[in-house]
Scaffold this active site. Sequence first.
Site, PDB file in Angstrom:
ATOM      1  N   ASP A 135       0.803  -1.199   0.145  1.00  0.00           N
ATOM      2  CA  ASP A 135       0.457   0.068   0.205  1.00  0.00           C
ATOM      3  C   ASP A 135       0.908   1.241  -0.175  1.00  0.00           C
ATOM      4  O   ASP A 135       1.037   2.428   0.611  1.00  0.00           O
ATOM      5  CB  ASP A 135      -0.816   0.002   1.259  1.00  0.00           C
ATOM      6  CG  ASP A 135      -1.537  -0.545   1.697  1.00  0.00           C
ATOM      7  OD1 ASP A 135      -1.777  -1.976  -0.141  1.00  0.00           O
ATOM      8  OD2 ASP A 135      -1.941  -1.656   2.517  1.00  0.00           O
ATOM      9  N   GLU A 188     -10.534  -0.983  -3.348  1.00  0.00           N
ATOM     10  CA  GLU A 188      -9.682  -0.439  -2.217  1.00  0.00           C
ATOM     11  C   GLU A 188      -8.743   0.638  -2.623  1.00  0.00           C
ATOM     12  O   GLU A 188      -8.800   0.543  -4.101  1.00  0.00           O
ATOM     13  CB  GLU A 188      -9.598  -1.247  -1.587  1.00  0.00           C
ATOM     14  CG  GLU A 188      -8.558  -1.943  -1.654  1.00  0.00           C
ATOM     15  CD  GLU A 188      -8.000  -4.026  -1.059  1.00  0.00           C
ATOM     16  OE1 GLU A 188      -8.846  -3.511  -0.110  1.00  0.00           O
ATOM     17  OE2 GLU A 188      -7.021  -4.016  -1.047  1.00  0.00           O
TER      18      GLU A 188
END
Length: 325
Positions: A39, A212
């Site tokens: 991420d 996401e």
Amino acid sequence: MKKIVSIATLFCVFAACSQEKSTEKPKEESTSKPILLADPTVFYNNGLYYLYGTTSGDVPIGEGFQVYTSSDLKEWKGPVGAQNGLALKKGDTFGDKGFWAPQVISYKNKFYMIYTANENIAVATSDSPLGPFKSESKEPIIKTGNQIDPFVFIDEDGKKYLYHVRLTNGNRIFVAEINDDLQSIKAETLTECISGTLPWENTQNVSWPVTEGPTVLKHNGLYYMIYSANDFRNPDYAVGYATAKSPLGPWEKATDSPIISRKDVGINGVGHGDVFYDKAGKMKYILHTHFNNGAVSPRKAGLIDIDFEGAKIKANAKSFILLEE
């Protein structure tokens, strides 16, 4: 006879070449190693790139966020955070587990880190991109439900928006206006943006579809949301985008998605990153990949060039690299 001499001559030349090669010094083995961050996000400030992300190597994800630095996006140093390599450390702010998906921005003469912990979103501040990032409130921005993967977008009119993922019947991307102090949202503006409804977004046909890792930017009056779909453990984890005429939507998914996938870069699980511009103004997308095509973790940080082509976003698969320290 001439033929025999020729063969002998060739043999001598070959032998001489072999001896010459054998005197060459062996190449030194590379001491570089992959940067193990998931991420990831890159923040540029005063000539340096700062790389943050969910820890994916030796440091447990319950300890905080590491940071690496580079002046050229090729050679990285780190972790170099103010607290034993960490830019944000557990105990200095909200959360005691599951530190995921940070974003760093410069705002009101301070550096703000918006991040996930305990499946909620919080914010901390620092006088340096290296940290230490701390907060006094130690409270999440949204007090109800569970939400992850924050991204703050500040529009040209000064309005601020918190894009995030709410864990409700799937990982669904939502947006809400966020107040000027970045500590709370305007609840009446909370709006769903995207959920996993397309075949590429749910290749395993699971009952809890995942969209996401939103990043939002504006180009020629149009809003673009770059996001990832599928569970991160799925080899088909990939990156697509959608467009809207308003930061609150409605969002129209691009027909050419996904724009970054394992088919493009040759490694599984590519996605969940962030857009930034390099010193030359070139658009980049930082993302993570699986460790290799046989193992998901620890995940690696990678970089790829992207750009606008008309109203579309295109990725240059040939530019893809894995980052090393």
